[in-house]
Write a protein that holds these residues in place. Structure first.
Motif, PDB file in Angstrom:
ATOM      1  N   GLU A 140       0.815  -1.227   0.000  1.00 13.70           N
ATOM      2  CA  GLU A 140       0.000   0.000   0.000  1.00 13.70           C
ATOM      3  C   GLU A 140       0.847   1.273   0.000  1.00 13.70           C
ATOM      4  O   GLU A 140       0.354   2.352  -0.321  1.00 13.70           O
ATOM      5  CB  GLU A 140      -0.930  -0.009   1.212  1.00 13.70           C
ATOM      6  N   VAL A 141       2.131   1.149   0.359  1.00 12.87           N
ATOM      7  CA  VAL A 141       2.984   2.338   0.368  1.00 12.87           C
ATOM      8  C   VAL A 141       3.356   2.683  -1.073  1.00 12.87           C
ATOM      9  O   VAL A 141       3.772   1.830  -1.826  1.00 12.87           O
ATOM     10  CB  VAL A 141       4.261   2.082   1.196  1.00 12.87           C
ATOM     11  N   PRO A 142       3.159   3.967  -1.446  1.00 10.48           N
ATOM     12  CA  PRO A 142       3.487   4.355  -2.818  1.00 10.48           C
ATOM     13  C   PRO A 142       4.945   4.076  -3.175  1.00 10.48           C
ATOM     14  O   PRO A 142       5.816   4.167  -2.316  1.00 10.48           O
ATOM     15  CB  PRO A 142       3.204   5.865  -2.847  1.00 10.48           C
ATOM     16  N   GLY A 143       5.190   3.731  -4.440  1.00 12.31           N
ATOM     17  CA  GLY A 143       6.466   3.165  -4.900  1.00 12.31           C
ATOM     18  C   GLY A 143       7.725   3.996  -4.778  1.00 12.31           C
ATOM     19  O   GLY A 143       7.700   5.191  -4.546  1.00 12.31           O
ATOM     20  N   THR A 144       8.837   3.328  -5.022  1.00 12.91           N
ATOM     21  CA  THR A 144      10.140   3.972  -4.914  1.00 12.91           C
ATOM     22  C   THR A 144      10.499   4.643  -6.236  1.00 12.91           C
ATOM     23  O   THR A 144       9.970   4.279  -7.281  1.00 12.91           O
ATOM     24  CB  THR A 144      11.220   2.936  -4.630  1.00 12.91           C
ATOM     25  N   PRO A 145      11.408   5.573  -6.182  1.00 10.43           N
ATOM     26  CA  PRO A 145      11.820   6.251  -7.410  1.00 10.43           C
ATOM     27  C   PRO A 145      12.383   5.278  -8.442  1.00 10.43           C
ATOM     28  O   PRO A 145      12.151   5.446  -9.631  1.00 10.43           O
ATOM     29  CB  PRO A 145      12.911   7.205  -6.956  1.00 10.43           C
ATOM     30  N   LEU A 146      13.111   4.282  -7.972  1.00  6.36           N
ATOM     31  CA  LEU A 146      13.679   3.340  -8.929  1.00  6.36           C
ATOM     32  C   LEU A 146      12.556   2.621  -9.673  1.00  6.36           C
ATOM     33  O   LEU A 146      12.600   2.456 -10.881  1.00  6.36           O
ATOM     34  CB  LEU A 146      14.582   2.322  -8.235  1.00  6.36           C
ATOM     35  N   MET A 147      11.533   2.233  -8.919  1.00  4.26           N
ATOM     36  CA  MET A 147      10.413   1.549  -9.557  1.00  4.26           C
ATOM     37  C   MET A 147       9.720   2.474 -10.545  1.00  4.26           C
ATOM     38  O   MET A 147       9.353   2.069 -11.642  1.00  4.26           O
ATOM     39  CB  MET A 147       9.410   1.079  -8.499  1.00  4.26           C
ATOM     40  N   VAL A 148       9.577   3.729 -10.131  1.00  5.95           N
ATOM     41  CA  VAL A 148       8.934   4.692 -11.011  1.00  5.95           C
ATOM     42  C   VAL A 148       9.765   4.857 -12.278  1.00  5.95           C
ATOM     43  O   VAL A 148       9.247   4.838 -13.396  1.00  5.95           O
ATOM     44  CB  VAL A 148       8.776   6.047 -10.272  1.00  5.95           C
ATOM     45  N   ASP A 149      11.078   4.960 -12.102  1.00  8.63           N
ATOM     46  CA  ASP A 149      11.960   5.134 -13.252  1.00  8.63           C
ATOM     47  C   ASP A 149      11.910   3.912 -14.163  1.00  8.63           C
ATOM     48  O   ASP A 149      11.901   4.028 -15.387  1.00  8.63           O
ATOM     49  CB  ASP A 149      13.390   5.389 -12.774  1.00  8.63           C
ATOM     50  N   LEU A 150      11.872   2.746 -13.527  1.00  5.24           N
ATOM     51  CA  LEU A 150      11.813   1.516 -14.308  1.00  5.24           C
ATOM     52  C   LEU A 150      10.562   1.515 -15.185  1.00  5.24           C
ATOM     53  O   LEU A 150      10.612   1.220 -16.376  1.00  5.24           O
ATOM     54  CB  LEU A 150      11.799   0.331 -13.347  1.00  5.24           C
ATOM     55  N   GLN A 151       9.449   1.898 -14.575  1.00  2.00           N
ATOM     56  CA  GLN A 151       8.188   1.956 -15.318  1.00  2.00           C
ATOM     57  C   GLN A 151       8.283   2.943 -16.471  1.00  2.00           C
ATOM     58  O   GLN A 151       7.945   2.627 -17.612  1.00  2.00           O
ATOM     59  CB  GLN A 151       7.045   2.392 -14.384  1.00  2.00           C
ATOM     60  N   LYS A 152       8.748   4.119 -16.134  1.00  4.39           N
ATOM     61  CA  LYS A 152       8.807   5.187 -17.128  1.00  4.39           C
ATOM     62  C   LYS A 152       9.691   4.776 -18.297  1.00  4.39           C
ATOM     63  O   LYS A 152       9.329   4.948 -19.466  1.00  4.39           O
ATOM     64  CB  LYS A 152       9.357   6.478 -16.483  1.00  4.39           C
ATOM     65  N   THR A 153      10.860   4.246 -17.954  1.00  9.35           N
ATOM     66  CA  THR A 153      11.803   3.878 -19.013  1.00  9.35           C
ATOM     67  C   THR A 153      11.238   2.753 -19.873  1.00  9.35           C
ATOM     68  O   THR A 153      11.367   2.781 -21.096  1.00  9.35           O
ATOM     69  CB  THR A 153      13.152   3.460 -18.399  1.00  9.35           C
ATOM     70  N   SER A 154      10.611   1.776 -19.229  1.00 13.63           N
ATOM     71  CA  SER A 154      10.039   0.675 -20.008  1.00 13.63           C
ATOM     72  C   SER A 154       9.026   1.210 -21.018  1.00 13.63           C
ATOM     73  O   SER A 154       9.020   0.818 -22.180  1.00 13.63           O
ATOM     74  CB  SER A 154       9.319  -0.332 -19.111  1.00 13.63           C
ATOM     75  N   THR A 155       8.192   2.120 -20.548  1.00 15.78           N
ATOM     76  CA  THR A 155       7.180   2.671 -21.437  1.00 15.78           C
ATOM     77  C   THR A 155       7.846   3.403 -22.596  1.00 15.78           C
ATOM     78  O   THR A 155       7.497   3.236 -23.761  1.00 15.78           O
ATOM     79  CB  THR A 155       6.284   3.658 -20.659  1.00 15.78           C
ATOM     80  N   ARG A 156       8.852   4.198 -22.263  1.00 12.46           N
ATOM     81  CA  ARG A 156       9.522   4.990 -23.288  1.00 12.46           C
ATOM     82  C   ARG A 156      10.193   4.083 -24.319  1.00 12.46           C
ATOM     83  O   ARG A 156      10.193   4.355 -25.500  1.00 12.46           O
ATOM     84  CB  ARG A 156      10.564   5.890 -22.615  1.00 12.46           C
ATOM     85  N   LEU A 157      10.780   2.986 -23.836  1.00 12.74           N
ATOM     86  CA  LEU A 157      11.498   2.100 -24.751  1.00 12.74           C
ATOM     87  C   LEU A 157      10.579   1.042 -25.364  1.00 12.74           C
ATOM     88  O   LEU A 157      11.037   0.125 -26.036  1.00 12.74           O
ATOM     89  CB  LEU A 157      12.660   1.417 -24.016  1.00 12.74           C
ATOM     90  N   LYS A 158       9.298   1.196 -25.110  1.00 14.81           N
ATOM     91  CA  LYS A 158       8.300   0.272 -25.652  1.00 14.81           C
ATOM     92  C   LYS A 158       8.611  -1.180 -25.290  1.00 14.81           C
ATOM     93  O   LYS A 158       8.620  -2.076 -26.136  1.00 14.81           O
ATOM     94  CB  LYS A 158       8.193   0.423 -27.171  1.00 14.81           C
ATOM     95  N   LEU A 159       8.939  -1.374 -24.028  1.00  9.42           N
ATOM     96  CA  LEU A 159       9.140  -2.741 -23.549  1.00  9.42           C
ATOM     97  C   LEU A 159       7.979  -3.051 -22.615  1.00  9.42           C
ATOM     98  O   LEU A 159       7.788  -2.360 -21.619  1.00  9.42           O
ATOM     99  CB  LEU A 159      10.465  -2.854 -22.786  1.00  9.42           C
ATOM    100  N   LYS A 160       7.187  -4.044 -22.957  1.00 13.01           N
ATOM    101  CA  LYS A 160       6.023  -4.363 -22.128  1.00 13.01           C
ATOM    102  C   LYS A 160       6.374  -5.440 -21.116  1.00 13.01           C
ATOM    103  O   LYS A 160       7.023  -6.418 -21.447  1.00 13.01           O
ATOM    104  CB  LYS A 160       4.877  -4.847 -23.016  1.00 13.01           C
TER     105      LYS A 160
END
Ligand code: ATP
Ligand code: MG
Lengths: 793, 362
Positions: free
Chosen positions: A411-431
């Motif tokens: 329930e605790v909102p995510g870490t910056p690394l996780m956020v970055d991982l998400q963002k980068t995956s989206t940007r690099l079109k990796l699902k």
């Protein structure tokens, strides 16, 4: 200590209880809990980042209802060690950690407040100011650098209680705290601490004034602290006033002991406000975020928002849980001895008793009221371990560090690394998909190159999303294939990796450097280097390169160095695909190769069969790597050594044979010379096993020489013919191993050659013998050796 | 002050009599039974220091105070003490000074060798008397250990691991029961409070006679380390060379710290298998390269310089001693030394003289 801060209405004075603690101090945690129970405050104010206030609510003890048994205990809740992570939203590089162990006083205070259902606030200067001050510095210094730049005064400020303890002759603050507690009752102890702090602060201030007059402009760390301390304290006082204004009657303030006296000072609200306004007005407003992240015991030793870390959390935990006094000693020793036994060391109870006596006697000699960790460890070594300190290192992790990973609920909102991982995956079109999938990358395309780097970074971080497939064709250096599959456990891995940094690249860099500096083997280090390069982590590449250079210079295992060569050469050749300048790599490879060349012969002199077999492979790797590397002189020098290995009879036969093969195949050796070497190795005077191994070395992956070169075939043929039956039986396994490794068609061709009449000595002889029975037998033997079933026409 | 006599070497309690009595005079702390000094004073005697009255106690052991604290604390718990370490780490030296300070007597000593018999540890017989009078206390010849038990003093056992295993075993009763049975007389000697044993053993030439685990358990083991830093080792060598030089009346000038420092550096580098700056890995010779040997290199160098040279200590005076200390195995060790000379000493600035003198000899 209870004090009052100037307030307008004298009759309506709120009681302010200043509880000065030692960050991560189990002793002060215990005293603090006792005091809180006695005071029964209606609000708790804690030295901590206000931005994280909303996260305090997650601090909960284990569920109290024991009937819900295990499941309840495992309920998804915050389990220390954990840390509050405060980071600048736009620039996650700017961040600060506040770690908490179970025995951290601040943790106990939050727990108390939540359990008593009273409000709890963080009152330190907001990190948004602090971080923006940092962002103004040209470059934020690494922790090592910060620590080495500390002045005496800084060190005292970071651990004032440790300072007092060492003044009193204690190596450790906690043991001293215990002694203080015993001399005074728990509730008085904060007064005693505050008195001591007042004296210490005065001394430090005088020192600092003097220092300041000498200090030069660019000592920013000093400057920053000098300015920031009064600000923080002004802010904390302001928060206390605020709580008073809101009508709280009994206010508990939990802060580092150092700040106690400043918070007790009577300062006009107006003055504090003005100071804050003036100093903070020029600072840019930084948006910050906060989250809980899991922490580890070993990382409690890092410097952080709560100052210097602690080196033995396991010991602190023990102190926190055990009762005071001699029981601490005994139970600690018993714990240690248990761990030692688990590592197969003898340790009797009698020895534990002797150790307890020695601990007491040592403490007495050192004028200590309580024995500390030093005395305990020394007694263990002296009484139980026969003076040998090594076993302590084996149990150190379990005993002193007590390695643990904390837990943060979903329930605790995510870490910056996780956020970055998400963002980068989206940007690099990796699902992120659960289904396994192959991804083909062409590194000449920027997007693909970035994807490859990203996946490599994740690999470094232990987030095994993608797995690079081995190249089938060596030629296409721009082509990569990855197998991708996302599993739920990877989210956990990402959270765990968060302790390495705030975004994927930064974290991977930190982790790669850490892996590199702790590499168990040279080959592992080289792998880390190669991964760092794949990840495009130039800083890590540079650091690991340096490490590779250093380690290669002190590595005396030539085999390790040789195995590393192909990877290094690969980097030198293809590194530029990833924008790395290979110049320094060339120098490194040259120097490593030179060392190998100098030492190779003597290394080969003393090898048993297994080692020789490895060495055979290693010299092959080296020769192949050097062919790719293509530096003429180096290649010449290395081949000169191989020539010696091929020619000398005191070198293991496998290696000589292999060297001859490598040299013949690159035409360094003429056919004539190679034939001479083979004759020599297979001459009657050599032991059969020597000859057999020489052949193994020479023929492995080298069937063609037998098929196409009648001379070699002839020699081998002659030799086999000359072996007596008994000896042949013995040699058979070895020969089968050599010949059996050939491909089926190779074996067929050889077999045919054996049978084709007139062409070979073997057939000629047989024909001359004119004995069909003999021929059949020979052929059967050859088939046995070759492992082919060839119908005998 | 050190008393002067004609004896080549005095016992510690005689040589440092003055220091011991000065210490006793100011020592107001509690003493364990039959100790002449309190643990604190024993420690001060070992580590040196200034007394309240300004009297200066010379340091005997140069190194980590913590280690000596453990040794002294062990003796206060009446556990036997085993000093363990590579050769030349002052084990014998510390044992002698401990017993001198605690019991005022460092002479109750059993020197362990392969030939050490049970009599040396327990007791023997005066056969003339035994035959004439039959078994009696008078006919019995006590060992130094039995003597120490009766007097409540410290007995020393040198080179414990050289003593044959069965003789070692006879120590077990003494250490655990604190009695020494005399079955021939149907009697026993019971140790008086204050009795204890300090043993030394060398952990380098292992396998001589490994201590049985039963015996090992009866000792607290304190390992004396090789000096931690160059400075510490230079300090040890300088002090000891000076003291020994004085005792032996060596004619040369007081050794220059510079030379000591270079000799110690050579010893440390070869011992550690790496140059001090950690940049170059070296092979170590088969010998131990101990501090004690460095001291003796300095001493023989001084003697050479004094008797045959101009009294000034030079590299060439030291070279022979260094070669002697390094080359224990004529083939392997000379190679090691040669390699060290060529790869390290040769390049080192200001070390030409060492290079030349050493190169000359191998
Ligand atoms: N740390 C030290 N402090 C003072 N003197 C030292 C130290 N280390 C070595 N020495 C000196 O080295 C010399 C040799 O020491 P000693 O004979 O006690 O060694 P040891 O450990 O008993 O060696 P061995 O195992 O060969 O018997 C002594 O003269 C001693 O003074
Ligand atoms: Mg000795």
């Amino acid at each position: 200590m209870t004090t009052s801060i100037a307030s307008k209405n004298k009759t309506d004075l709120a009681r302010v209880h200043l509880l000065g603690i030692r960050h991560h101090g189990p002793g002060s945690a215990r005293s603090l809990e006792a005091s809180l129970k006695e005071i029964e405050p209606d609000i708790v104010l804690i030295e901590g980042p206000p931005e994280a206030e909303a996260l305090i609510k997650y601090v909960q003890g284990p569920p109290e209802d024991p009937s819900n048994s295990e499941e309840a205990a495992d309920a998804d809740r915050l389990i220390p060690p954990v840390a509050l992570l405060i980071y600048a939203k736009e620039m996650p590089k700017l961040a600060c950690y506040y770690p908490f162990a179970e025995f951290s006083p601040e943790w106990r205070a939050m727990l108390y407040a939540n359990q008593s259902r009273i409000p709890c606030r963080f009152i330190d200067l907001p990190q948004s100011h602090w971080l923006s001050m940092q962002s103004k510095q040209k470059q934020s210094a690494g922790i090592d650098q910060v620590l080495s730049n500390l002045t005496e005064a800084d060190k005292i400020r970071l651990d004032p209680i440790g300072t007092l303890a060492s003044l009193a002759g204690y190596e450790e603050g906690e043991v001293w705290w215990e002694q203080l507690v015993e001399q005074r009752s728990d509730s008085q102890i904060f007064e005693a601490v505050s008195e001591a702090m007042t004296a210490l602060r005065t001394a430090v201030r005088e020192d600092e004034e003097e220092e300041r007059s000498k200090i030069d402009e660019d000592k920013q760390i000093f400057d920053e602290d000098y300015y920031i301390e009064p600000l923080r304290e002004a802010h904390m006082r302001t928060c206390i006033r605020q709580a008073q204004k809101e009508g709280y009657k009994s206010i508990a303030v939990v802060c580092g002991a150092w700040h106690g006296p400043a918070l007790a000072q009577t300062v006009k609200a107006k003055d504090d406000n003005q100071l804050l306004k003036e100093k903070l007005k020029d600072l840019p407003k930084l948006k910050v975020e906060a989250t809980w992240i899991p922490w580890t015991n070993s990382r409690l030793s890092f410097e952080s928002g709560y100052g210097a870390g602690i080196t033995s959390p396991g010991w602190y935990e023990h102190l926190f849980h055990s009762d005071k006094g001699s029981d601490t000693t005994l139970s600690w020793l018993v714990k240690a001895v248990k761990l030692l036994r688990a590592e197969d060391f003898d340790a009797s109870s009698a020895q534990v008793i002797d150790a307890v006596r020695l601990v007491e006697s040592l403490a007495a000699m050192r004028n200590l009221h309580h024995a500390g960790l030093t005395e305990l460890q020394q007694a263990l070594v002296t009484c139980v371990l026969s003076g040998n300190e090594m076993p302590l290192a084996l149990i150190e992790k379990k005993l002193l560090v007590g390695e643990k990973l904390g837990h943060v609920p979903a329930e605790v909102p995510g870490t910056p690394l996780m956020v970055d991982l998400q963002k980068t995956s989206t940007r690099l079109k990796l699902k992120q998909e659960a289904l396994e999938k192959l991804l083909e990358l062409d590194l000449r395309k920027p997007l693909d190159l970035e994807r490859s780097s990203f996946l490599s970074c994740l690999q470094i971080l232990g987030i095994a999303w993608g797995e690079k497939q081995k190249k089938k064709i060596k030629t296409s250096t721009f082509h990569e294939t990855w197998k991708l599959q996302w599993q739920p456990s990877l989210s956990l891995a990402a959270v765990e990796a968060s302790i390495w940094g705030k975004d994927v690249r930064q974290a991977a860099t930190a982790r790669a450097i850490d892996l590199g500096s702790n590499s168990p083997t040279f080959a592992h280090l080289v792998d880390v280097l190669s991964l760092s390069l794949d990840g495009g982590l130039l800083e890590a590449v540079e650091k690991t390169m340096t490490l590779v250079g250093e380690r290669s210079a002190t590595c005396f295992d030539m085999g390790e160095l040789m195995e590393a060569l192909p990877v290094l050469v690969g980097i030198a050749r293809y590194g530029n695909v990833r924008g790395h300048n290979p110049q320094s790599m060339d120098t490194l490879i040259t120097s490593i190769t030179e060392r190998i060349i100098v030492n190779l012969e003597s290394t080969c002199l003393s090898l048993d069969e297994d080692a020789a077999r490895r060495m055979q492979r290693q010299i092959t790797l080296m020769e192949e790597a050097l062919r790719l590397f293509n530096k003429k002189e180096l290649l010449e020098d290395s081949r000169a050594v191989l020539h010696r290995l091929a020619s000398k009879s005191n070198i293991p036969a496998l290696i000589s044979g292999r060297s001859a093969k490598l040299l013949y195949e690159c035409s360094y050796l003429s056919q004539e010379e190679t034939v001479r070497l083979m004759h020599f190795a297979l001459s009657a005077a050599s032991a059969h096993s020597y000859s057999g191994q020489w052949l193994e070395g020479f023929l492995t992956n080298n069937a063609q020489v037998l098929i196409h070169d009648p001379i070699f075939f002839h020699i081998v043929d002659d030799w086999i013919r000359g072996i007596k039956t008994d000896a042949f039986q013995e040699l058979l396994p070895l020969l089968r191993k050599t010949f059996g490794a050939f491909s089926y068609s190779e074996r067929r061709q050889i077999s045919e050659r054996v049978q084709s009449p007139g062409k070979t000595a073997l057939a000629e002889t047989s024909a001359r013998a004119d004995d069909d029975r003999l021929l059949t037998e020979v052929l059967r033997t050859v088939q046995l050796m070759l492992g082919v079933n060839h119908d005998h026409q | 002050m050190e008393a002067t006599t004609d004896l080549l070497r005095q016992h510690a309690e005689a040589q440092f009599k003055e220091e011991l009595s000065q210490l006793a005079a100011v020592d107001k702390r509690q003493k364990p039974p039959r100790w002449l000094l309190s643990p604190w004073a024993v420690l001060t005697y070992l580590m040196g220091g200034k007394l309240e009255n300004g009297y200066e106690i010379s340091p005997k052991y140069i190194g980590n105070k913590r280690i000596m604290e453990i040794a002294v604390a062990t003796l206060t718990t009446d556990r036997a003490l085993l000093l363990l370490g590579v050769p030349g780490t002052a084990k014998t030296w510390v044992a002698e000074h401990l017993s001198a300070a605690i019991s005022g007597d460092s002479t109750m000593l059993v020197q362990g060798t392969a030939g050490t018999a049970e009599e040396a540890v327990r007791y023997g017989w005066n056969y003339a008397r035994l035959i004439a009078e039959g078994p009696s206390m008078q006919a019995l010849v006590p060992s130094p250990i039995m003597e120490a038990m009766k007097l409540g003093k410290i007995a020393r056992l040198e080179e414990l691991t050289r003593i044959p295993a069965d003789v070692q075993d006879s120590l077990i009763t003494i250490l655990s029961e604190k009695t020494l049975p005399i079955p021939e007389l149907g009697s026993e000697v019971q140790a008086v409070k204050g009795f204890n044993i300090i043993a030394t053993a060398n952990d380098r030439d292992k396998g001589v006679n490994e201590l049985s685990s039963a015996l090992k358990r009866r000792f607290n083991t304190v390992v004396l380390p090789v000096p931690a830093t160059l400075e510490e080792e230079v300090d040890i060598v300088a002090r000891r060379t000076e003291a020994l030089g004085r005792a032996l009346e060596l004619p040369a000038e007081k050794p220059a710290l510079e030379e000591i420092s270079r000799v110690v550096q050579i010893f440390r580098e070869l011992r550690a298998g790496a140059t001090l700056d950690g940049k170059t890995k070296l092979r170590s010779p088969s010998g131990s390269m101990s501090t004690a040997e460095a001291i003796s290199v300095m001493n023989s160098g001084l003697a050479l310089a004094g008797h045959f040279g101009d009294g000034d200590l030079k590299a060439e005076d030291l070279a022979a001693g260094i070669v002697g200390a390094v080359v224990k195995d004529p083939v392997q060790d000379s190679l090691v030394l040669k390699e060290y000379l060529e790869t390290v000493i040769k390049e080192r600035e200001g070390w030409k003289d060492f290079y030349r003198s050493l190169r000359h000899l191998i």
